[in-house]
Design a protein around this motif. Structure first.
Motif, PDB file in Angstrom:
ATOM      1  N   GLN A 179     -24.544 -11.926  33.160  1.00  0.00           N
ATOM      2  CA  GLN A 179     -23.133 -11.545  33.278  1.00  0.00           C
ATOM      3  C   GLN A 179     -22.348 -12.576  34.080  1.00  0.00           C
ATOM      4  OE1 GLN A 179     -21.699  -8.919  31.757  1.00  0.00           O
ATOM      5  NE2 GLN A 179     -19.737  -9.634  32.518  1.00  0.00           N
ATOM      6  N   LEU A 180     -22.924 -13.057  35.175  1.00  0.00           N
ATOM      7  CA  LEU A 180     -22.257 -14.071  35.991  1.00  0.00           C
ATOM      8  C   LEU A 180     -22.066 -15.375  35.216  1.00  0.00           C
ATOM      9  CD1 LEU A 180     -24.001 -13.524  39.441  1.00  0.00           C
ATOM     10  CD2 LEU A 180     -21.616 -13.047  38.869  1.00  0.00           C
ATOM     11  N   THR A 181     -23.064 -15.755  34.442  1.00  0.00           N
ATOM     12  CA  THR A 181     -22.961 -16.970  33.632  1.00  0.00           C
ATOM     13  C   THR A 181     -21.854 -16.826  32.592  1.00  0.00           C
ATOM     14  OG1 THR A 181     -25.331 -17.340  33.936  1.00  0.00           O
ATOM     15  CG2 THR A 181     -24.265 -18.569  32.177  1.00  0.00           C
ATOM     16  N   THR A 182     -21.768 -15.653  31.974  1.00  0.00           N
ATOM     17  CA  THR A 182     -20.721 -15.395  30.982  1.00  0.00           C
ATOM     18  C   THR A 182     -19.344 -15.446  31.628  1.00  0.00           C
ATOM     19  OG1 THR A 182     -22.247 -13.978  29.772  1.00  0.00           O
ATOM     20  CG2 THR A 182     -19.928 -13.756  29.233  1.00  0.00           C
ATOM     21  N   ASP A 183     -19.194 -14.811  32.801  1.00  0.00           N
ATOM     22  CA  ASP A 183     -17.910 -14.819  33.504  1.00  0.00           C
ATOM     23  C   ASP A 183     -17.517 -16.232  33.923  1.00  0.00           C
ATOM     24  OD1 ASP A 183     -17.835 -12.091  33.185  1.00  0.00           O
ATOM     25  OD2 ASP A 183     -18.402 -11.625  35.269  1.00  0.00           O
ATOM     26  N   ALA A 184     -18.486 -17.010  34.381  1.00  0.00           N
ATOM     27  CA  ALA A 184     -18.198 -18.374  34.811  1.00  0.00           C
ATOM     28  C   ALA A 184     -17.776 -19.243  33.635  1.00  0.00           C
ATOM     29  CB  ALA A 184     -19.418 -18.975  35.502  1.00  0.00           C
ATOM     30  N   ALA A 185     -18.341 -19.005  32.463  1.00  0.00           N
ATOM     31  CA  ALA A 185     -17.996 -19.813  31.292  1.00  0.00           C
ATOM     32  C   ALA A 185     -16.581 -19.512  30.805  1.00  0.00           C
ATOM     33  CB  ALA A 185     -19.000 -19.557  30.174  1.00  0.00           C
ATOM     34  N   ARG A 186     -16.076 -18.316  31.047  1.00  0.00           N
ATOM     35  CA  ARG A 186     -14.729 -17.940  30.603  1.00  0.00           C
ATOM     36  C   ARG A 186     -13.620 -18.589  31.423  1.00  0.00           C
ATOM     37  NH1 ARG A 186     -14.903 -11.780  30.679  1.00  0.00           N
ATOM     38  NH2 ARG A 186     -17.076 -11.688  30.157  1.00  0.00           N
ATOM     39  N   ILE A 187     -13.931 -18.938  32.666  1.00  0.00           N
ATOM     40  CA  ILE A 187     -12.915 -19.543  33.534  1.00  0.00           C
ATOM     41  C   ILE A 187     -12.766 -21.009  33.160  1.00  0.00           C
ATOM     42  CG2 ILE A 187     -12.322 -20.110  35.914  1.00  0.00           C
ATOM     43  CD1 ILE A 187     -13.929 -17.699  36.802  1.00  0.00           C
ATOM     44  N   GLY A 188     -11.526 -21.419  32.957  1.00  0.00           N
ATOM     45  CA  GLY A 188     -11.268 -22.820  32.614  1.00  0.00           C
ATOM     46  C   GLY A 188     -11.422 -23.722  33.826  1.00  0.00           C
ATOM     47  N   ALA A 189     -11.489 -25.028  33.559  1.00  0.00           N
ATOM     48  CA  ALA A 189     -11.688 -26.007  34.631  1.00  0.00           C
ATOM     49  C   ALA A 189     -10.516 -25.992  35.610  1.00  0.00           C
ATOM     50  CB  ALA A 189     -11.878 -27.396  34.047  1.00  0.00           C
ATOM     51  N   ASP A 190      -9.278 -25.866  35.092  1.00  0.00           N
ATOM     52  CA  ASP A 190      -8.099 -25.851  35.970  1.00  0.00           C
ATOM     53  C   ASP A 190      -8.091 -24.609  36.859  1.00  0.00           C
ATOM     54  OD1 ASP A 190      -7.204 -28.223  34.910  1.00  0.00           O
ATOM     55  OD2 ASP A 190      -5.855 -27.262  33.453  1.00  0.00           O
ATOM     56  N   ALA A 191      -8.393 -23.455  36.269  1.00  0.00           N
ATOM     57  CA  ALA A 191      -8.412 -22.210  37.041  1.00  0.00           C
ATOM     58  C   ALA A 191      -9.513 -22.264  38.102  1.00  0.00           C
ATOM     59  CB  ALA A 191      -8.621 -21.015  36.121  1.00  0.00           C
ATOM     60  N   ALA A 192     -10.664 -22.823  37.746  1.00  0.00           N
ATOM     61  CA  ALA A 192     -11.761 -22.931  38.702  1.00  0.00           C
ATOM     62  C   ALA A 192     -11.372 -23.851  39.854  1.00  0.00           C
ATOM     63  CB  ALA A 192     -13.017 -23.451  38.007  1.00  0.00           C
ATOM     64  N   GLN A 193     -10.703 -24.954  39.542  1.00  0.00           N
ATOM     65  CA  GLN A 193     -10.281 -25.889  40.578  1.00  0.00           C
ATOM     66  C   GLN A 193      -9.278 -25.239  41.524  1.00  0.00           C
ATOM     67  OE1 GLN A 193     -11.822 -28.786  40.954  1.00  0.00           O
ATOM     68  NE2 GLN A 193     -10.665 -29.141  42.812  1.00  0.00           N
ATOM     69  N   LYS A 194      -8.349 -24.442  40.967  1.00  0.00           N
ATOM     70  CA  LYS A 194      -7.366 -23.735  41.801  1.00  0.00           C
ATOM     71  C   LYS A 194      -8.058 -22.727  42.713  1.00  0.00           C
ATOM     72  CE  LYS A 194      -3.377 -24.139  38.756  1.00  0.00           C
ATOM     73  NZ  LYS A 194      -2.412 -23.436  37.900  1.00  0.00           N
ATOM     74  N   GLN A 195      -9.050 -22.015  42.183  1.00  0.00           N
ATOM     75  CA  GLN A 195      -9.776 -21.051  42.997  1.00  0.00           C
ATOM     76  C   GLN A 195     -10.541 -21.754  44.122  1.00  0.00           C
ATOM     77  OE1 GLN A 195     -12.248 -18.687  40.435  1.00  0.00           O
ATOM     78  NE2 GLN A 195     -10.527 -17.451  39.681  1.00  0.00           N
ATOM     79  N   ILE A 196     -11.122 -22.910  43.815  1.00  0.00           N
ATOM     80  CA  ILE A 196     -11.852 -23.676  44.825  1.00  0.00           C
ATOM     81  C   ILE A 196     -10.910 -24.130  45.931  1.00  0.00           C
ATOM     82  CG2 ILE A 196     -13.079 -25.857  45.236  1.00  0.00           C
ATOM     83  CD1 ILE A 196     -14.348 -25.475  42.445  1.00  0.00           C
ATOM     84  N   GLN A 197      -9.744 -24.640  45.558  1.00  0.00           N
ATOM     85  CA  GLN A 197      -8.771 -25.094  46.550  1.00  0.00           C
ATOM     86  C   GLN A 197      -8.279 -23.937  47.417  1.00  0.00           C
ATOM     87  OE1 GLN A 197      -5.839 -27.090  44.169  1.00  0.00           O
ATOM     88  NE2 GLN A 197      -6.997 -29.011  44.081  1.00  0.00           N
ATOM     89  N   SER A 198      -8.027 -22.787  46.778  1.00  0.00           N
ATOM     90  CA  SER A 198      -7.575 -21.613  47.512  1.00  0.00           C
ATOM     91  C   SER A 198      -8.635 -21.152  48.513  1.00  0.00           C
ATOM     92  CB  SER A 198      -7.238 -20.496  46.533  1.00  0.00           C
ATOM     93  OG  SER A 198      -6.907 -19.323  47.207  1.00  0.00           O
ATOM     94  N   LEU A 199      -9.874 -21.115  48.074  1.00  0.00           N
ATOM     95  CA  LEU A 199     -10.962 -20.715  48.954  1.00  0.00           C
ATOM     96  C   LEU A 199     -11.135 -21.706  50.102  1.00  0.00           C
ATOM     97  CD1 LEU A 199     -13.244 -18.713  49.506  1.00  0.00           C
ATOM     98  CD2 LEU A 199     -14.709 -20.095  48.052  1.00  0.00           C
TER      99      LEU A 199
END
Length: 133
Positions: free
Chosen positions: A38-58
């Motif tokens: 489930q985690l792998t599936t959820d991670a694959a759905r997030i785009g690279a830009d959204a992931a980068q924004k989440q990383i910066q926010s964190l």
């Protein structure tokens, strides 16, 4: 046989039927396997830009938290806070310990007879049966 407890720092005293399934397992539990999928599936759905924004926010939240912690530590070290404030009276504490441990300061006076009670009760005689006919 004495080598196993030493090698496992006492965690596995004997290689028995109880510990074999856990220690020789090559595949995770089905629940863990499902969660990982489930985690792998959820991670694959997030785009690279959204992931980068989440990383910066964190990272920003972590930096702010670290700054607050550092500020609190500096204030407590500089005397802004009094972490070692005494919350008891040593004289009273010593007197209490002496009284409990050795009976020091306690009088030998014992009351004679009945002690009058401030509580009024309405107790009926024990000879009266509640189910009399």
């Amino acid at each position: 046989m004495h080598c196993l407890p030493r090698q496992t720092e006492g965690r596995v005293p004997v290689f028995s039927h109880e510990v074999v399934p856990d220690h020789l397992r090559t595949k995770p539990d089905p629940e863990v396997e499902e969660q990982e999928k489930q985690l792998t599936t959820d991670a694959a759905r997030i785009g690279a830009d959204a992931a980068q924004k989440q990383i910066q926010s964190l990272n920003k939240m972590c930096s702010n938290l670290l700054e607050k912690i550092s500020k609190e530590e500096r204030e407590s070290e500089s005397g802004g806070l009094r972490p070692n404030k005494q919350t008891f009276n040593p004289t009273d504490t010593n007197a209490l310990v002496a009284a409990v441990a050795f009976g020091k300061g306690l009088s030998n006076w014992r009351p004679s007879g009945k002690i009058p009670s401030g509580i009024k009760t309405n107790i009926k005689s024990a000879s009266m049966h509640p189910y009399q006919r």
